[in-house]
Design an enzyme around this catalytic site. Structure first.
Site, short mmCIF file in Angstrom:
data_model
loop_
_atom_site.label_atom_id
_atom_site.label_comp_id
_atom_site.label_asym_id
_atom_site.label_seq_id
_atom_site.Cartn_x
_atom_site.Cartn_y
_atom_site.Cartn_z
N GLY A 149 0.84 -1.19 0.00
CA GLY A 149 0.00 0.00 0.00
C GLY A 149 0.88 1.24 0.00
N ARG A 204 -1.64 10.72 11.18
CA ARG A 204 -0.47 9.88 11.42
C ARG A 204 0.46 10.40 12.52
NH1 ARG A 204 3.07 8.83 8.22
NH2 ARG A 204 3.31 6.66 8.82
N CYS A 230 -9.15 21.22 19.03
CA CYS A 230 -9.00 21.34 20.48
C CYS A 230 -8.52 20.02 21.08
CB CYS A 230 -10.34 21.75 21.08
SG CYS A 230 -10.98 23.22 20.27
N GLU A 231 -7.31 19.63 20.74
CA GLU A 231 -6.66 18.45 21.27
C GLU A 231 -5.17 18.76 21.32
OE1 GLU A 231 -7.88 15.39 22.04
OE2 GLU A 231 -9.89 15.49 21.18
C1 LIG Z 1 -2.23 -2.83 5.67
C2 LIG Z 1 -1.98 -4.10 4.99
C3 LIG Z 1 -1.20 -4.14 3.84
C4 LIG Z 1 -0.51 -2.93 3.27
O1 LIG Z 1 0.44 -2.42 4.14
P1 LIG Z 1 1.47 -1.32 3.61
O2 LIG Z 1 2.38 -1.11 4.74
O3 LIG Z 1 0.70 -0.11 3.26
O4 LIG Z 1 2.16 -1.91 2.42
C5 LIG Z 1 -1.06 -5.34 3.19
N1 LIG Z 1 -1.65 -6.46 3.65
C6 LIG Z 1 -2.38 -6.47 4.77
C7 LIG Z 1 -3.01 -7.72 5.22
C8 LIG Z 1 -2.57 -5.30 5.48
O5 LIG Z 1 -3.29 -5.31 6.60
#
Ligand SMILES: *Cc1c(COP(=O)(O)O)cnc(C)c1O
Length: 432
Positions: free
Chosen positions: A289, A326, A356-357
């Protein structure tokens, strides 16, 4: 992230000046580079080229329809974690038959929907889930393709909130139990044992934990593949990115920047993992991801006030933790740079939002150029786990997402209208 760079004194995304977008769309907003998305996808795709493989983008990192369409057009599949995400795949023009379904709590309705759409595999996380999938598939007179997510019990050397591959975590089935689970699952009439999966965590910046986990799991995969005629193995996602000095990249990618020394690059991934994966003779899936989208996006914000106290220089901006959580959630670091480059001495600053945190900050005591009201700032490396985690906290509308390609730009999401925030609410009858 070489597609974000200064041209003279002005920060550009590809051929578009970010300050011009700020004037046009107002702030805050996210902007994504189509060229970077494409480049990162292709780098991984090419690294796996010697193998029969499929990249399934973990869309929870960024599920904007345009971002997904860019990737779908390149042949990407998707890793989904809810039926909502699978519906998004369809809305974005992706192919459910190139999708895997992850997550520890799949409901009957989600399993049924995914089966009807022809999901490639359920990556299952417990034995009761297999029993449930078998039951739903039986009702639909189908055989459900599954892969067990193996928890290899390997610490991934990342932040505790994104470690998933140890027995402390809720994810996967313990390594020692996997063989017995396949044996029992093989007796279920509506289960099709299609593969084996693992995922040890996120933001893995070094190859060693990956290598260790794959080395540990492959003998088991080999055994199961022979016994049950499996089709694929997935070593998961989790490839990390460089957040610090992300703008210092060389002529091509952020991973060629000096601060990326020793980091897990596509080339290193191929060098270390292909020799372990190739002998399996299986199709290889990966589910990255962050690697694909993280450095393809930035968050642009405007300075509202600068407040100097005895101890601190607070730079108060119009973006907040509801737009990018994040830093508050994972202690994450995002590089912060002005859209108009500034010389002069740096001043230790806290960049904070309007919410407000006390947790509503983007950095603390960081040496930054001296900025003032009306200046624009960019928070770099914000393409992953940014917009998707946004909320309406403080009745703040969701912000626009702009896609850039060369000198073209367009809103891939408009700014939410304030009244739309409460459109699903009502004053209940007895209060009227
Ligand atoms: C979140 C997740 C990913 C992707 O993670 P990245 O760090 O964004 O690459 C892939 N597989 C599973 C099962 C996840 O929960």
């Amino acid at each position: 992230m070489h597609d974000f760079r200064y041209v003279g004194k002005h920060l550009f995304c590809e051929g578009v000046e970010l300050a011009a977008l700020a004037e046009k769309f107002g702030t805050p907003f996210y902007v994504y580079s189509q060229n970077t998305l494409t480049d990162h996808f292709q780098k991984l795709d090419q690294a796996l080229a010697p193998l029969d493989h499929l990249v399934c983008f973990a869309m929870k990192a960024n599920s904007n329809l345009s971002v997904m369409r860019v990737l779908a057009n390149l042949g990407s599949g998707f890793d989904v974690v809810s039926s909502g995400e699978l519906q998004r795949v369809i809305a974005a023009g992706g192919d459910p038959r190139k999708c895997v379904f992850a997550g520890v709590a799949k409901t009957e309705a989600e399993i049924e929907f995914a089966l009807r759409k022809g999901i490639y595999s359920f990556n299952v996380e417990s034995e009761p889930e297999i029993v449930r999938i078998n039951r739903v598939a039986g009702r639909l007179k189908k055989r459900a393709p599954i892969a067990v997510r193996v928890n290899p019990n390997i610490a991934a050397d990342t932040h505790a909130k994104i470690t998933t591959g140890t027995y402390e975590n809720k994810f996967g089935i313990q390594f020692e139990q996997v063989e017995a689970v396949y044996a029992r699952a093989s007796k279920l009439p509506n289960i099709w044992l299609r593969g084996v999966q693992m995922h040890i965590g996120s933001q893995l910046t070094h190859v060693e934990p990956y290598e260790q986990a794959v080395t540990k799991v492959t003998p088991l995969v080999q055994k199961l593949a022979a016994k049950y005629k499996l089709e694929f193995f997935s070593p998961g996602g989790g490839l990390g990115i460089v957040y610090k000095t992300a703008l210092d990249s060389g002529p091509r990618q952020w991973w060629s920047s000096p601060s990326a020394k020793g980091i897990l690059t596509p080339a290193l991934y191929a060098e270390k993992l292909l020799p372990l994966l190739q002998p399996l003779g299986l199709r290889i899936l990966i589910e990255p991801g962050r690697f694909i989208v993280g450095n393809a996006g930035v968050l642009v914000t405007r300075v509202e006030y600068v407040k100097r106290t005895g101890q601190k220089n607070f730079v108060i901006v119009d973006a907040a933790m509801n737009d990018l959580i994040r830093p508050a959630f994972y202690d994450a670091f995002h590089e912060i740079v002005p859209l108009a480059k500034k010389g002069g001495a740096r001043i230790s600053s806290d960049v904070v939002g309007p919410i407000c945190e006390s947790g509503d900050y983007f950095c603390k005591d960081r040496p930054l150029p001296r900025v003032g009201e009306g200046d624009y700032l960019a928070l770099l490396s914000a393409g992953a786990y940014g917009f998707v985690m946004a909320s309406n906290y403080n009745t703040r509308p969701l912000i626009p997402e702009i896609l850039v390609r060369g000198t073209q730009f367009a809103a891939a999401r408009e700014r939410q209208k304030v009244a739309d925030i409460w459109s699903g609410e009502k004053v209940v009858a007895w209060l009227k």
